[in-house]
Design a protein around this motif. Structure first.
Motif, PDB file in Angstrom:
ATOM      1  N   ALA A 290       0.832  -1.211   0.000  1.00 63.48           N
ATOM      2  CA  ALA A 290       0.000   0.000   0.000  1.00 63.48           C
ATOM      3  C   ALA A 290       0.863   1.256   0.000  1.00 63.48           C
ATOM      4  O   ALA A 290       0.552   2.253  -0.686  1.00 63.48           O
ATOM      5  CB  ALA A 290      -0.915  -0.017   1.223  1.00 63.48           C
ATOM      6  N   ILE A 291       1.946   1.252   0.770  1.00 61.20           N
ATOM      7  CA  ILE A 291       2.846   2.411   0.812  1.00 61.20           C
ATOM      8  C   ILE A 291       3.511   2.620  -0.539  1.00 61.20           C
ATOM      9  O   ILE A 291       3.615   3.755  -1.054  1.00 61.20           O
ATOM     10  CB  ILE A 291       3.901   2.232   1.921  1.00 61.20           C
ATOM     11  N   ASN A 292       3.993   1.550  -1.126  1.00 61.89           N
ATOM     12  CA  ASN A 292       4.700   1.669  -2.413  1.00 61.89           C
ATOM     13  C   ASN A 292       3.775   2.119  -3.541  1.00 61.89           C
ATOM     14  O   ASN A 292       4.204   2.798  -4.477  1.00 61.89           O
ATOM     15  CB  ASN A 292       5.353   0.331  -2.774  1.00 61.89           C
ATOM     16  N   ARG A 293       2.491   1.728  -3.473  1.00 61.96           N
ATOM     17  CA  ARG A 293       1.559   2.155  -4.516  1.00 61.96           C
ATOM     18  C   ARG A 293       1.366   3.669  -4.500  1.00 61.96           C
ATOM     19  O   ARG A 293       1.112   4.286  -5.545  1.00 61.96           O
ATOM     20  CB  ARG A 293       0.205   1.452  -4.326  1.00 61.96           C
ATOM     21  N   LYS A 294       1.510   4.282  -3.326  1.00 65.81           N
ATOM     22  CA  LYS A 294       1.363   5.734  -3.228  1.00 65.81           C
ATOM     23  C   LYS A 294       2.667   6.470  -3.496  1.00 65.81           C
ATOM     24  O   LYS A 294       2.700   7.708  -3.497  1.00 65.81           O
ATOM     25  CB  LYS A 294       0.848   6.103  -1.828  1.00 65.81           C
TER      26      LYS A 294
ATOM     27  N   PHE B  55       5.312   6.957  -1.682  1.00 68.00           N
ATOM     28  CA  PHE B  55       5.859   7.796  -0.609  1.00 68.00           C
ATOM     29  C   PHE B  55       7.380   7.618  -0.582  1.00 68.00           C
ATOM     30  O   PHE B  55       7.885   6.485  -0.715  1.00 68.00           O
ATOM     31  CB  PHE B  55       5.265   7.407   0.739  1.00 68.00           C
ATOM     32  N   PRO B  56       8.117   8.709  -0.389  1.00 66.36           N
ATOM     33  CA  PRO B  56       9.583   8.635  -0.410  1.00 66.36           C
ATOM     34  C   PRO B  56      10.156   8.101   0.909  1.00 66.36           C
ATOM     35  O   PRO B  56      10.890   8.796   1.624  1.00 66.36           O
ATOM     36  CB  PRO B  56       9.998  10.089  -0.655  1.00 66.36           C
ATOM     37  N   VAL B  57       9.795   6.854   1.269  1.00 64.14           N
ATOM     38  CA  VAL B  57      10.308   6.219   2.496  1.00 64.14           C
ATOM     39  C   VAL B  57      10.633   4.763   2.169  1.00 64.14           C
ATOM     40  O   VAL B  57      10.166   4.211   1.159  1.00 64.14           O
ATOM     41  CB  VAL B  57       9.276   6.285   3.650  1.00 64.14           C
ATOM     42  N   ASP B  58      11.445   4.172   3.042  1.00 62.60           N
ATOM     43  CA  ASP B  58      11.722   2.732   2.933  1.00 62.60           C
ATOM     44  C   ASP B  58      10.535   1.996   3.581  1.00 62.60           C
ATOM     45  O   ASP B  58      10.461   1.872   4.809  1.00 62.60           O
ATOM     46  CB  ASP B  58      13.031   2.410   3.645  1.00 62.60           C
ATOM     47  N   ALA B  59       9.603   1.545   2.766  1.00 60.74           N
ATOM     48  CA  ALA B  59       8.357   0.962   3.281  1.00 60.74           C
ATOM     49  C   ALA B  59       8.627  -0.272   4.143  1.00 60.74           C
ATOM     50  O   ALA B  59       7.991  -0.462   5.182  1.00 60.74           O
ATOM     51  CB  ALA B  59       7.440   0.618   2.118  1.00 60.74           C
ATOM     52  N   THR B  60       9.555  -1.122   3.731  1.00 59.14           N
ATOM     53  CA  THR B  60       9.853  -2.351   4.482  1.00 59.14           C
ATOM     54  C   THR B  60      10.402  -2.023   5.864  1.00 59.14           C
ATOM     55  O   THR B  60       9.982  -2.611   6.877  1.00 59.14           O
ATOM     56  CB  THR B  60      10.862  -3.218   3.720  1.00 59.14           C
ATOM     57  N   LYS B  61      11.327  -1.063   5.927  1.00 60.84           N
ATOM     58  CA  LYS B  61      11.903  -0.676   7.211  1.00 60.84           C
ATOM     59  C   LYS B  61      10.851  -0.054   8.118  1.00 60.84           C
ATOM     60  O   LYS B  61      10.788  -0.353   9.327  1.00 60.84           O
ATOM     61  CB  LYS B  61      13.040   0.306   6.964  1.00 60.84           C
ATOM     62  N   LEU B  62       9.992   0.813   7.550  1.00 65.39           N
ATOM     63  CA  LEU B  62       8.964   1.483   8.333  1.00 65.39           C
ATOM     64  C   LEU B  62       8.005   0.459   8.953  1.00 65.39           C
ATOM     65  O   LEU B  62       7.702   0.524  10.148  1.00 65.39           O
ATOM     66  CB  LEU B  62       8.201   2.468   7.441  1.00 65.39           C
ATOM     67  N   VAL B  63       7.549  -0.477   8.133  1.00 67.54           N
ATOM     68  CA  VAL B  63       6.576  -1.459   8.620  1.00 67.54           C
ATOM     69  C   VAL B  63       7.192  -2.394   9.657  1.00 67.54           C
ATOM     70  O   VAL B  63       6.576  -2.705  10.684  1.00 67.54           O
ATOM     71  CB  VAL B  63       5.989  -2.264   7.441  1.00 67.54           C
ATOM     72  N   ASN B  64       8.412  -2.856   9.426  1.00 74.21           N
ATOM     73  CA  ASN B  64       9.071  -3.758  10.391  1.00 74.21           C
ATOM     74  C   ASN B  64       9.281  -3.076  11.738  1.00 74.21           C
ATOM     75  O   ASN B  64       9.050  -3.678  12.795  1.00 74.21           O
ATOM     76  CB  ASN B  64      10.407  -4.236   9.833  1.00 74.21           C
ATOM     77  N   ASN B  65       9.719  -1.815  11.711  1.00 78.11           N
ATOM     78  CA  ASN B  65       9.935  -1.087  12.966  1.00 78.11           C
ATOM     79  C   ASN B  65       8.613  -0.858  13.703  1.00 78.11           C
ATOM     80  O   ASN B  65       8.557  -0.909  14.934  1.00 78.11           O
ATOM     81  CB  ASN B  65      10.622   0.249  12.695  1.00 78.11           C
TER      82      ASN B  65
END
Length: 338
Positions: free
Chosen positions: A260-264, A266-276
């Motif tokens: 969902a994050i990658n589809r939008k 967003f300029p963030v590391d989606a995998t790192k954000l979700v794991n944290n």
């Protein structure tokens, strides 16, 4: 009524497990005259009931014919009932009771054969010494060939309880067994004491029955230990399966968040954000969710190189732009449903 008539065999009644006073009572001696009333037994008598916890087979009964009266006119004739014949034992005791029991591989058959031999021996002792034998919970089969069918038809839930209860009831007729039944000492200590007692001694029938009984208790203890071990292993396997299931669900949920994050874009590391986020949620789920919908960049910093540049790349993104992305991301998570 003649005292000998009063001692004739009574009809068999069905029985249930009740507390009984274990007192050996001698059979009453007949009075010298027929007019004297029959003496009353001094031990508790069971009331007939229709309940039974074990399958039954027709009991062995023996009726004694009463002689007929002579022809009319012989007024001096007095009818005298015949003395009941001694009921023969249904089972013959083997010379090696301990060996006969221990050769059985299955515990139910081992337990029932021990019960048959112990009861047969106890009944013989009671008969020889003139004691009344207490009523039992289990009706014996007619011969040894019916043992297998009897065990298969028995109520398995109450089978061992009934056997142990009857063995305790007949234990006073087996020399040394009543003390073992009543003791609260650990089983291992009882076995050790009995082995010392019979050391260098010719085993009597009572000794063999006692040793077979102790071996049965040891076998049953081993079975209980195995059942407890299997129960523990099953519980552990269930826990492991639950953990695996939770891990799979968490893995699937993480993937939904990341996609969902990658589809939008967003300029963030989606995998790192979700794991944290999930790591914090395991410790403090309320704090983790509140942070996700207010300051999601806490879990992963913004990637400035992925921010769109203004004026054909001449103006680099500022901190103000990063704050705007943080707000957009927070709003996105607040309304996200996965």
């Amino acid at each position: 009524m003649d005292s000998q008539q009063s001692s004739a065999p009574q009809p068999m009644v069905k029985k249930v497990l009740v507390k009984r006073v274990k007192v050996l009572v001698k059979r009453p001696v007949a009075a010298p005259t027929a007019a004297a009333p029959a003496p009353q037994p001094s031990f508790p008598v069971k009331a007939p009931t229709q309940n039974r916890i074990m399958p039954t087979t027709p009991a062995f009964t023996q009726t004694t014919p009463i002689p007929s009266a002579p022809a009319s006119g012989a007024s001096s004739f007095q009818q005298t009932p015949a003395v009941p014949e001694k009921k023969p034992p249904l089972f013959k005791l083997p010379d090696d009771i301990l060996g006969a029991v221990e050769r059985q591989r299955k515990i139910p058959k081992k337990a029932f054969l021990l019960y048959i031999y112990a009861r047969t021996y106890a009944e013989q002792v009671a008969e020889e010494e003139g004691y009344d034998f207490p009523p039992m919970l289990i009706e014996l089969p007619r011969d040894i060939s019916e043992v297998e069918d009897f065990i298969n038809d028995a109520d398995s839930e109450n089978f061992f309880d009934a056997i142990l209860s009857d063995l305790a009831e007949l234990s006073p007729f087996i020399d040394g067994m009543e003390e073992i039944v009543k003791t609260t000492a650990p089983l291992e200590k009882i076995v050790q004491s009995e082995l010392q007692r019979i050391q260098d001694k010719d085993l009597t029938t009572a000794d063999q029955i006692i040793l077979a009984f102790l071996n049965l208790l040891l076998d049953m203890a081993k079975v209980r230990e195995k059942l407890e071990l299997l129960k523990t292993e099953k519980e552990m396997n269930n826990i492991i399966n639950d953990i695996k299931e939770i891990d799979e669900e968490e893995k699937d949920t993480k993937k939904l968040f990341i996609d969902a994050i990658n589809r939008k874009h967003f300029p963030v590391d989606a995998t790192k954000l979700v794991n944290n986020y999930f790591n914090l949620a395991k410790k403090d789920p309320d704090k983790a969710y509140e942070t996700l919908i207010t300051n999601p960049l806490f879990f992963s910093p913004i990637q400035m190189e992925r921010m769109p540049k203004k004026f054909f790349g001449l103006v680099k993104p500022s901190a103000k732009d990063a704050i705007a992305v943080n707000k957009q991301l927070a709003s996105f998570f607040k309304h996200l449903k996965v």
